[in-house]
Design a protein around this motif. Structure first.
Motif, PDB file in Angstrom:
ATOM      1  N   GLY A 194       0.807  -1.215   0.000  1.00 58.96           N
ATOM      2  CA  GLY A 194       0.000   0.000   0.000  1.00 58.96           C
ATOM      3  C   GLY A 194       0.834   1.256   0.000  1.00 58.96           C
ATOM      4  N   ASP A 195       1.960   1.212   0.658  1.00 57.96           N
ATOM      5  CA  ASP A 195       2.882   2.349   0.680  1.00 57.96           C
ATOM      6  C   ASP A 195       3.824   2.222  -0.516  1.00 57.96           C
ATOM      7  OD1 ASP A 195       4.544   4.426   1.185  1.00 57.96           O
ATOM      8  OD2 ASP A 195       5.375   3.619   3.051  1.00 57.96           O
ATOM      9  N   SER A 196       3.634   3.075  -1.517  1.00 59.37           N
ATOM     10  CA  SER A 196       4.451   2.975  -2.729  1.00 59.37           C
ATOM     11  C   SER A 196       5.925   3.242  -2.458  1.00 59.37           C
ATOM     12  CB  SER A 196       3.935   3.979  -3.779  1.00 59.37           C
ATOM     13  OG  SER A 196       3.995   5.304  -3.279  1.00 59.37           O
ATOM     14  N   HIS A 197       6.251   3.888  -1.326  1.00 54.78           N
ATOM     15  CA  HIS A 197       7.656   4.172  -1.020  1.00 54.78           C
ATOM     16  C   HIS A 197       8.408   2.929  -0.553  1.00 54.78           C
ATOM     17  CE1 HIS A 197       7.153   8.486  -1.563  1.00 54.78           C
ATOM     18  NE2 HIS A 197       6.048   8.422  -0.828  1.00 54.78           N
ATOM     19  N   ALA A 198       7.653   1.824  -0.368  1.00 54.09           N
ATOM     20  CA  ALA A 198       8.305   0.591   0.072  1.00 54.09           C
ATOM     21  C   ALA A 198       8.696  -0.308  -1.102  1.00 54.09           C
ATOM     22  CB  ALA A 198       7.375  -0.172   1.020  1.00 54.09           C
ATOM     23  N   ILE A 199       8.609   0.206  -2.320  1.00 49.46           N
ATOM     24  CA  ILE A 199       8.941  -0.578  -3.502  1.00 49.46           C
ATOM     25  C   ILE A 199      10.458  -0.816  -3.571  1.00 49.46           C
ATOM     26  CG2 ILE A 199       8.941  -0.585  -6.031  1.00 49.46           C
ATOM     27  CD1 ILE A 199       6.404   1.034  -5.988  1.00 49.46           C
ATOM     28  N   ASP A 200      10.837  -2.093  -3.746  1.00 52.79           N
ATOM     29  CA  ASP A 200      12.260  -2.397  -3.909  1.00 52.79           C
ATOM     30  C   ASP A 200      12.578  -2.529  -5.393  1.00 52.79           C
ATOM     31  OD1 ASP A 200      11.272  -4.853  -4.709  1.00 52.79           O
ATOM     32  OD2 ASP A 200      11.685  -5.831  -2.801  1.00 52.79           O
ATOM     33  N   ALA A 252       6.976  -3.332 -12.055  1.00 50.37           N
ATOM     34  CA  ALA A 252       6.107  -2.201 -12.402  1.00 50.37           C
ATOM     35  C   ALA A 252       6.511  -1.603 -13.743  1.00 50.37           C
ATOM     36  CB  ALA A 252       6.164  -1.141 -11.305  1.00 50.37           C
ATOM     37  N   PHE A 253       7.799  -1.496 -13.983  1.00 48.49           N
ATOM     38  CA  PHE A 253       8.284  -0.919 -15.241  1.00 48.49           C
ATOM     39  C   PHE A 253       7.861  -1.791 -16.434  1.00 48.49           C
ATOM     40  CE2 PHE A 253      11.325   0.192 -18.532  1.00 48.49           C
ATOM     41  CZ  PHE A 253      11.394   1.581 -18.406  1.00 48.49           C
ATOM     42  N   ASP A 254       7.909  -3.110 -16.251  1.00 51.50           N
ATOM     43  CA  ASP A 254       7.473  -4.018 -17.318  1.00 51.50           C
ATOM     44  C   ASP A 254       5.974  -3.854 -17.605  1.00 51.50           C
ATOM     45  OD1 ASP A 254      10.021  -5.004 -17.590  1.00 51.50           O
ATOM     46  OD2 ASP A 254       9.680  -6.741 -16.264  1.00 51.50           O
ATOM     47  N   GLU A 256      -6.114   9.020 -21.236  1.00 47.06           N
ATOM     48  CA  GLU A 256      -5.004   9.770 -21.845  1.00 47.06           C
ATOM     49  C   GLU A 256      -4.040  10.285 -20.782  1.00 47.06           C
ATOM     50  OE1 GLU A 256      -4.097  10.258 -25.148  1.00 47.06           O
ATOM     51  OE2 GLU A 256      -5.536   8.595 -25.289  1.00 47.06           O
ATOM     52  N   TYR A 257      -4.575  10.733 -19.654  1.00 53.51           N
ATOM     53  CA  TYR A 257      -3.706  11.177 -18.552  1.00 53.51           C
ATOM     54  C   TYR A 257      -2.886  10.009 -18.005  1.00 53.51           C
ATOM     55  CZ  TYR A 257      -5.382  15.977 -17.993  1.00 53.51           C
ATOM     56  OH  TYR A 257      -5.651  17.309 -18.181  1.00 53.51           O
ATOM     57  N   ASP A 258      -3.510   8.845 -17.867  1.00 54.05           N
ATOM     58  CA  ASP A 258      -2.775   7.663 -17.409  1.00 54.05           C
ATOM     59  C   ASP A 258      -1.643   7.321 -18.376  1.00 54.05           C
ATOM     60  OD1 ASP A 258      -4.361   7.441 -15.204  1.00 54.05           O
ATOM     61  OD2 ASP A 258      -5.539   5.736 -15.923  1.00 54.05           O
ATOM     62  N   VAL A 308      13.834   3.841  -9.193  1.00 54.08           N
ATOM     63  CA  VAL A 308      12.868   3.469  -8.167  1.00 54.08           C
ATOM     64  C   VAL A 308      11.977   4.650  -7.784  1.00 54.08           C
ATOM     65  CG1 VAL A 308      12.582   2.701  -5.779  1.00 54.08           C
ATOM     66  CG2 VAL A 308      14.311   1.622  -7.237  1.00 54.08           C
ATOM     67  N   TYR A 309      12.586   5.803  -7.587  1.00 53.04           N
ATOM     68  CA  TYR A 309      11.804   6.967  -7.159  1.00 53.04           C
ATOM     69  C   TYR A 309      10.763   7.346  -8.220  1.00 53.04           C
ATOM     70  CZ  TYR A 309      10.553  11.732  -5.895  1.00 53.04           C
ATOM     71  OH  TYR A 309       9.865  12.868  -5.586  1.00 53.04           O
ATOM     72  N   SER A 310      11.162   7.355  -9.505  1.00 52.67           N
ATOM     73  CA  SER A 310      10.239   7.703 -10.589  1.00 52.67           C
ATOM     74  C   SER A 310       9.093   6.704 -10.677  1.00 52.67           C
ATOM     75  CB  SER A 310      10.987   7.754 -11.925  1.00 52.67           C
ATOM     76  OG  SER A 310      11.977   8.752 -11.911  1.00 52.67           O
ATOM     77  N   VAL A 311       9.434   5.405 -10.586  1.00 57.04           N
ATOM     78  CA  VAL A 311       8.395   4.379 -10.640  1.00 57.04           C
ATOM     79  C   VAL A 311       7.435   4.531  -9.467  1.00 57.04           C
ATOM     80  CG1 VAL A 311       7.960   1.899 -10.472  1.00 57.04           C
ATOM     81  CG2 VAL A 311       9.786   2.745 -11.961  1.00 57.04           C
ATOM     82  N   GLN A 312       7.969   4.838  -8.280  1.00 58.61           N
ATOM     83  CA  GLN A 312       7.120   5.032  -7.109  1.00 58.61           C
ATOM     84  C   GLN A 312       6.106   6.158  -7.331  1.00 58.61           C
ATOM     85  OE1 GLN A 312       9.967   5.751  -4.004  1.00 58.61           O
ATOM     86  NE2 GLN A 312      10.212   3.580  -3.497  1.00 58.61           N
ATOM     87  N   GLU A 313       6.557   7.259  -7.935  1.00 55.82           N
ATOM     88  CA  GLU A 313       5.674   8.406  -8.166  1.00 55.82           C
ATOM     89  C   GLU A 313       4.596   8.080  -9.194  1.00 55.82           C
ATOM     90  OE1 GLU A 313       5.505  11.380  -6.533  1.00 55.82           O
ATOM     91  OE2 GLU A 313       6.839  10.258  -5.195  1.00 55.82           O
ATOM     92  N   ILE A 314       4.988   7.353 -10.238  1.00 55.21           N
ATOM     93  CA  ILE A 314       4.004   6.985 -11.261  1.00 55.21           C
ATOM     94  C   ILE A 314       2.963   6.029 -10.684  1.00 55.21           C
ATOM     95  CG2 ILE A 314       3.659   5.888 -13.500  1.00 55.21           C
ATOM     96  CD1 ILE A 314       5.070   8.612 -13.586  1.00 55.21           C
ATOM     97  N   VAL A 315       3.418   5.047  -9.911  1.00 53.98           N
ATOM     98  CA  VAL A 315       2.491   4.111  -9.278  1.00 53.98           C
ATOM     99  C   VAL A 315       1.529   4.855  -8.356  1.00 53.98           C
ATOM    100  CG1 VAL A 315       2.315   2.228  -7.601  1.00 53.98           C
ATOM    101  CG2 VAL A 315       3.996   2.102  -9.449  1.00 53.98           C
TER     102      VAL A 315
END
Length: 374
Positions: free
Chosen positions: A152-158, A165-167, A303-305, A319-326
């Motif tokens: 639930g906390d996107s900042h915990a993504i390793d 997520a990128f895939d 379109e925004y997504d 990691v930081y960019s992926v976290q923000e997008i998620v």
């Protein structure tokens, strides 16, 4: 009455009385004496919509469409829109053609035929939209699955979750928006057709009402002339002596002949059919307005997504960019699900409304033949 009017003995569409009091829009279709521009002061849109979504006819339509479209999507089969149309649209095209084949080719017949054709084309458009709803859900499935995996906390993504997520972003970047842009011509053309038809129906309706008024006055005038003629004949003997008979002869032709009652009855029949078509056109065009707004919002949201996903892909597997997008996509996906559900509901409501409107008009066409007026 021809068998087409009883589409399905077990279907609510077979008898409009099977449903509780209808959607306010359909109330305008069913009541040819009520002005659709003067809604009841106690009208509550949310309550009426909630009621419309609970009617047996709505659930019948929803179950019929829902069984076919999602199943075919699951099997990666492109749904056959024409087959779906034959299953959903009632009275169907063949039944309408059979009813109109007995009518004389007049302006009224052409207008009614155009009404049935426009409602069929619009239903075909709505079926395509219904398919787009399920296409959107299918395309978003990898993202929704990702949300179940990610904490639930996107900042915990390793790093491993970041790569996953990128895939998913790469996969989502390849799909096209299943909903057309607000500038597309699909809805605009359909709504324009309904607006133009409504204008023509209203004009023809005014003409028929004017004829009925003229016939009424002519009939009343003929009766007065008949009385005057009787009085004139009684007085003619006295008038002959004073050479006033030419005056009576001159006045006589001014009395119009008694116009046949059947002609007035025919115009009243035309008015009933025109009322049903005009009010049905009004209601269905309003339904299209609602569906159009929902489609526009969905197109913009998707379109925004896609924009956020492209931004994430441009920054790579950071990691930081992926976290923000998620984080952004997680916020938007609840709203997206709600909008997809809302559009799906209103499309099914369209199917219910268009069937009732077509049924009411077809009944007006059959009534004169049932009573031997044609």
């Amino acid at each position: 009455m021809p068998h087409c009017l009883s589409f399905n003995p077990a279907s609510p569409e077979a008898s409009l009385g099977d449903d509780p009091p209808p959607n306010p829009s359909l109330e305008g279709v069913a009541s040819t004496s009520r002005n659709v521009s003067n809604p009841s002061p106690t009208f509550n849109l949310s309550r009426e919509l909630a009621h419309a979504f609970q009617t047996p006819s709505y659930h019948d339509i929803r179950s019929r469409v829902h069984v076919v479209v999602p199943a075919q999507h699951h099997l990666h089969i492109q749904p056959d829109i024409e087959l779906l149309l034959s299953q959903v649209l009632q009275p169907n095209k063949e039944c309408v053609q059979d009813a109109l084949s007995h009518a004389k080719p007049t302006t009224l017949t052409h207008l009614i035929s155009t009404y049935f054709q426009h409602s069929e084309n619009a239903t075909r458009l709505c079926l395509n939209l219904y398919q787009s709803v399920h296409t959107a859900r299918h395309l978003y499935t990898p993202l929704f699955d990702l949300f179940h995996i990610l904490p639930g906390d996107s900042h915990a993504i390793d790093h491993s979750l970041c790569n996953l997520a990128f895939d998913v972003f790469l996969q989502l970047d390849t799909f096209d928006n299943p909903f057309s842009s607000p500038e597309s011509h699909g809805f605009r053309d359909t709504q324009l057709c309904f607006s133009q038809l409504k204008h023509k129906l209203d004009r023809r309706l005014r003409k028929s009402r004017s004829r009925v008024r003229l016939l009424h006055h002519a009939t009343a005038g003929s009766a007065l002339c008949l009385v005057a003629a009787v009085v004139g004949v009684a007085a003619s003997a006295a008038l002959i002596a004073t050479h006033l008979l030419p005056t009576l002869v001159i006045a006589g032709p001014l009395c119009s002949p008694y116009l046949p009652h059947s002609f007035k009855k025919k115009e009243l029949t035309n008015i009933s059919q025109l009322n049903a078509a005009a009010k049905g056109t009004f209601v269905l065009n309003k339904d299209l307005d609602t569906i159009d707004r929902l489609v526009s919002r969905l197109h913009t949201g998707i379109e925004y997504d896609k924009l956020f996903i492209r931004l994430g892909l441009e920054r790579g597997r950071d990691v930081y960019s992926v976290q923000e997008i998620v984080k952004q996509l997680r916020k938007s996906h609840l709203n997206l699900n709600h909008q997809l559900k809302d559009l799906e509901d209103h499309i099914c409501l369209w199917f219910t409304n268009v069937n009732k409107a077509r049924s009411l008009l077809l009944q007006e066409i059959h009534l004169p033949r049932i009573h031997g007026n044609l």
